[in-house]
Motif scaffolding. Sequence first.
Motif, PDB file in Angstrom:
ATOM      1  N   HIS A   1       2.487 -12.896   2.144  1.00  0.00           N
ATOM      2  CA  HIS A   1       2.642 -11.669   2.933  1.00  0.00           C
ATOM      3  C   HIS A   1       2.896 -10.452   2.071  1.00  0.00           C
ATOM      4  O   HIS A   1       2.587  -9.334   2.461  1.00  0.00           O
ATOM      5  CB  HIS A   1       3.752 -11.850   3.965  1.00  0.00           C
ATOM      6  CG  HIS A   1       3.437 -12.943   4.951  1.00  0.00           C
ATOM      7  ND1 HIS A   1       4.040 -14.169   4.916  1.00  0.00           N
ATOM      8  CD2 HIS A   1       2.534 -12.983   5.957  1.00  0.00           C
ATOM      9  CE1 HIS A   1       3.536 -14.927   5.894  1.00  0.00           C
ATOM     10  NE2 HIS A   1       2.623 -14.235   6.530  1.00  0.00           N
ATOM     11  N   GLN A   2       3.508 -10.695   0.909  1.00  0.00           N
ATOM     12  CA  GLN A   2       3.706  -9.578  -0.013  1.00  0.00           C
ATOM     13  C   GLN A   2       3.598 -10.060  -1.440  1.00  0.00           C
ATOM     14  O   GLN A   2       4.065 -11.160  -1.766  1.00  0.00           O
ATOM     15  CB  GLN A   2       5.090  -8.966   0.195  1.00  0.00           C
ATOM     16  CG  GLN A   2       5.017  -7.679   0.981  1.00  0.00           C
ATOM     17  CD  GLN A   2       6.369  -7.022   1.130  1.00  0.00           C
ATOM     18  OE1 GLN A   2       7.414  -7.623   0.900  1.00  0.00           O
ATOM     19  NE2 GLN A   2       6.354  -5.774   1.522  1.00  0.00           N
TER      20      GLN A   2
ATOM     21  N   GLU B   1       0.910   5.153   0.838  1.00  0.00           N
ATOM     22  CA  GLU B   1      -0.072   5.586   1.845  1.00  0.00           C
ATOM     23  C   GLU B   1      -1.280   4.662   1.869  1.00  0.00           C
ATOM     24  O   GLU B   1      -1.917   4.470   2.899  1.00  0.00           O
ATOM     25  CB  GLU B   1      -0.590   7.007   1.554  1.00  0.00           C
ATOM     26  CG  GLU B   1       0.474   8.063   1.384  1.00  0.00           C
ATOM     27  CD  GLU B   1       0.853   8.237  -0.076  1.00  0.00           C
ATOM     28  OE1 GLU B   1       1.748   7.477  -0.517  1.00  0.00           O
ATOM     29  OE2 GLU B   1       0.280   9.090  -0.766  1.00  0.00           O
ATOM     30  N   ASP B   2      -1.609   4.099   0.708  1.00  0.00           N
ATOM     31  CA  ASP B   2      -2.811   3.262   0.625  1.00  0.00           C
ATOM     32  C   ASP B   2      -2.616   1.873   1.219  1.00  0.00           C
ATOM     33  O   ASP B   2      -3.567   1.128   1.409  1.00  0.00           O
ATOM     34  CB  ASP B   2      -3.258   3.118  -0.836  1.00  0.00           C
ATOM     35  CG  ASP B   2      -3.694   4.459  -1.416  1.00  0.00           C
ATOM     36  OD1 ASP B   2      -3.938   5.378  -0.627  1.00  0.00           O
ATOM     37  OD2 ASP B   2      -3.770   4.558  -2.654  1.00  0.00           O
ATOM     38  N   LEU B   3      -1.351   1.553   1.496  1.00  0.00           N
ATOM     39  CA  LEU B   3      -1.062   0.224   2.041  1.00  0.00           C
ATOM     40  C   LEU B   3      -1.724   0.015   3.404  1.00  0.00           C
ATOM     41  O   LEU B   3      -2.045  -1.113   3.781  1.00  0.00           O
ATOM     42  CB  LEU B   3       0.440   0.032   2.196  1.00  0.00           C
ATOM     43  CG  LEU B   3       1.160  -0.694   1.068  1.00  0.00           C
ATOM     44  CD1 LEU B   3       2.628  -0.804   1.378  1.00  0.00           C
ATOM     45  CD2 LEU B   3       0.556  -2.075   0.849  1.00  0.00           C
TER      46      LEU B   3
ATOM     47  N   LEU C   1       1.990  -4.885  -5.077  1.00  0.00           N
ATOM     48  CA  LEU C   1       2.941  -3.790  -5.242  1.00  0.00           C
ATOM     49  C   LEU C   1       3.627  -3.887  -6.602  1.00  0.00           C
ATOM     50  O   LEU C   1       3.539  -4.915  -7.280  1.00  0.00           O
ATOM     51  CB  LEU C   1       3.970  -3.832  -4.110  1.00  0.00           C
ATOM     52  CG  LEU C   1       3.351  -3.787  -2.713  1.00  0.00           C
ATOM     53  CD1 LEU C   1       4.425  -3.949  -1.638  1.00  0.00           C
ATOM     54  CD2 LEU C   1       2.589  -2.490  -2.508  1.00  0.00           C
ATOM     55  N   LYS C   2       4.306  -2.801  -6.968  1.00  0.00           N
ATOM     56  CA  LYS C   2       4.896  -2.756  -8.311  1.00  0.00           C
ATOM     57  C   LYS C   2       6.382  -2.456  -8.269  1.00  0.00           C
ATOM     58  O   LYS C   2       6.981  -2.409  -7.198  1.00  0.00           O
ATOM     59  CB  LYS C   2       4.145  -1.727  -9.140  1.00  0.00           C
ATOM     60  CG  LYS C   2       2.686  -2.125  -9.337  1.00  0.00           C
ATOM     61  CD  LYS C   2       1.949  -1.167 -10.235  1.00  0.00           C
ATOM     62  CE  LYS C   2       0.485  -1.597 -10.315  1.00  0.00           C
ATOM     63  NZ  LYS C   2      -0.320  -0.542 -10.931  1.00  0.00           N
TER      64      LYS C   2
ATOM     65  N   VAL D   1      -7.164  -9.799   0.631  1.00  0.00           N
ATOM     66  CA  VAL D   1      -6.064  -9.312  -0.178  1.00  0.00           C
ATOM     67  C   VAL D   1      -6.539  -8.196  -1.070  1.00  0.00           C
ATOM     68  O   VAL D   1      -5.974  -7.128  -1.146  1.00  0.00           O
ATOM     69  CB  VAL D   1      -5.524 -10.420  -1.073  1.00  0.00           C
ATOM     70  CG1 VAL D   1      -4.537  -9.830  -2.063  1.00  0.00           C
ATOM     71  CG2 VAL D   1      -4.847 -11.467  -0.251  1.00  0.00           C
ATOM     72  N   PHE D   2      -7.610  -8.472  -1.750  1.00  0.00           N
ATOM     73  CA  PHE D   2      -8.078  -7.549  -2.757  1.00  0.00           C
ATOM     74  C   PHE D   2      -9.407  -6.993  -2.340  1.00  0.00           C
ATOM     75  O   PHE D   2     -10.252  -7.691  -1.835  1.00  0.00           O
ATOM     76  CB  PHE D   2      -8.339  -8.293  -4.061  1.00  0.00           C
ATOM     77  CG  PHE D   2      -7.132  -8.463  -4.878  1.00  0.00           C
ATOM     78  CD1 PHE D   2      -6.566  -7.393  -5.517  1.00  0.00           C
ATOM     79  CD2 PHE D   2      -6.577  -9.714  -5.015  1.00  0.00           C
ATOM     80  CE1 PHE D   2      -5.460  -7.555  -6.292  1.00  0.00           C
ATOM     81  CE2 PHE D   2      -5.463  -9.879  -5.793  1.00  0.00           C
ATOM     82  CZ  PHE D   2      -4.900  -8.802  -6.434  1.00  0.00           C
ATOM     83  N   ASN D   3      -9.596  -5.746  -2.606  1.00  0.00           N
ATOM     84  CA  ASN D   3     -10.945  -5.247  -2.539  1.00  0.00           C
ATOM     85  C   ASN D   3     -11.179  -4.619  -3.895  1.00  0.00           C
ATOM     86  O   ASN D   3     -10.912  -3.448  -4.090  1.00  0.00           O
ATOM     87  CB  ASN D   3     -11.078  -4.227  -1.418  1.00  0.00           C
ATOM     88  CG  ASN D   3     -12.502  -3.760  -1.296  1.00  0.00           C
ATOM     89  OD1 ASN D   3     -13.354  -4.179  -2.078  1.00  0.00           O
ATOM     90  ND2 ASN D   3     -12.756  -2.906  -0.345  1.00  0.00           N
ATOM     91  N   PRO D   4     -11.628  -5.410  -4.843  1.00  0.00           N
ATOM     92  CA  PRO D   4     -11.673  -4.917  -6.213  1.00  0.00           C
ATOM     93  C   PRO D   4     -12.681  -3.786  -6.367  1.00  0.00           C
ATOM     94  O   PRO D   4     -13.799  -3.974  -6.798  1.00  0.00           O
ATOM     95  CB  PRO D   4     -12.065  -6.127  -7.046  1.00  0.00           C
ATOM     96  CG  PRO D   4     -12.614  -7.117  -6.091  1.00  0.00           C
ATOM     97  CD  PRO D   4     -12.186  -6.744  -4.712  1.00  0.00           C
ATOM     98  N   GLY D   5     -12.270  -2.622  -5.962  1.00  0.00           N
ATOM     99  CA  GLY D   5     -13.123  -1.455  -6.096  1.00  0.00           C
ATOM    100  C   GLY D   5     -14.253  -1.446  -5.080  1.00  0.00           C
ATOM    101  O   GLY D   5     -15.056  -0.537  -5.032  1.00  0.00           O
TER     102      GLY D   5
END
Length: 437
Positions: free
Chosen positions: A188-189, A205-207, A215-216, A280-284
Amino acid sequence: RVLVGTKVDETHANWVTAYNMLTGIRVAVSRTNAKLDRALTDADFDVKQKSTFDIAGNELVPSAKYDFKFKDYAPWVFRHLRTLFRLDPADYLMSLTGKYILSELGSPGKSGSFFYFSRDYKYIIKTIHHAEHKFLRKILKDYYQHVKDNPNTLLSQFYGLHRVKMPYGRKIHFVVMNNLFPPHRDIHQTFDLKGSTIGRDYREEDLENNPRATLKDLNWLRRKRAIELGLQKKRLFLEQLYKDVRLLQRLQIMDYSLLVGIHDLQRGNEENLRDKTLRVFNPGGNNPASEELDPHSVLMRTPSKLENQRKARELRQMIQSEKPVPMGETSSRMPNELEEGQNRPGFIFNQDDGGFRATHEDNTPGEEIYYLGVIDCLTHYGMIKKIEHFWKGLSSDRSQISALPPHEYGERFINFISSMTMSQEEAIRAAQERDAA
Ligand code: ATP
Ligand code: CA
Ligand code: CA
């Protein structure tokens, strides 16, 4: 689960590379596995085994669809590493090369490395820079010894180091390693944490568009999060982390991070079932036309007995179709001891459904499962980092930039992660003690 990439099939730009990687692995690994086991020698750490593939094939190498060269580095060392990490040799080959299906995550980091998942999501192939490749070979003996001494190490588990080269193409180095996240549980995270705050922020905002983004550090702090572990589990975790970081400091490594995946037991896997196209990812978003894997096909359950029998049959066919490779333990062994999902018996940090479950201070189980590991640990504090340090050091607070020398990097990392495992009260107490001192 929802960690879905782009399926690499024959229409995909990287299909030939992926095909060649898998063919090389299949032939090289089954060649080594077919031999009787033996103790390692010093020379094993420097071995490079080269194979040339083409359509015709020969006594040593079966025919392949494409022409390419393949190098297998330190095959015996990695065979022993796979044993230390308790991989089933047949299962390893099946997962990677049974069907020639990978899914590509593209290149999520800044480094330009590509990531591929095996079709069952247990393994990750990461392409690495030549410098990282050279460095891994240089430290391989230390790494191997560390894994032997620390069966529960949190460091990335390396299962193979290889290189492919296509005609007129560049040399592509890559490692095979563990996917820290389980195929059968939603994460979930996700946090990628270094203990630095400079530039360590994913735009909140991009979440909205990418709710499962990694996240970092600043996102972690902003959420006032903690890793909630009771006394015993906390000690196990931090002690192992200290040992691992000591090694990284001694080998002058930096830039690594703690990857933390959190499964919320109350939310369970329901979102996964509800929304088939969540990613999860949209690599670009670099491959919009390509097909997405159906998450249901990778919602791995514990393989049934029937599935195991089918796997064993496929494996036998796969090996028998490959004449030049001598039969050995791989072909005679049935993969009937396949791991239960991602449960890795005997490993402390995989003991709870493949991860490490939260516990309250009174030792009752908590509501989250953590999937934890130290990743990206092949960056030597070399030239590039020194330059970066120089430039950034001119403008920012020195202890907050990410390119600190390895010892300081490790200390800051450990400090950050220890404080992550503190409860609010503990953190306040620690701060008061510091002030009093
Ligand atoms: P950079 O050097 O810019 O940090 P990189 O290309 O070296 O990037 P990594 O830091 O190794 O890439 O990984 C990038 C992301 O890929 C991680 O933040 C994590 O989300 C995912 N990832 C990497 N390794 C693993 C792993 N073993 N299991 C699961 N996810 C991983
Ligand atoms: Ca990284
Ligand atoms: Ca990196």
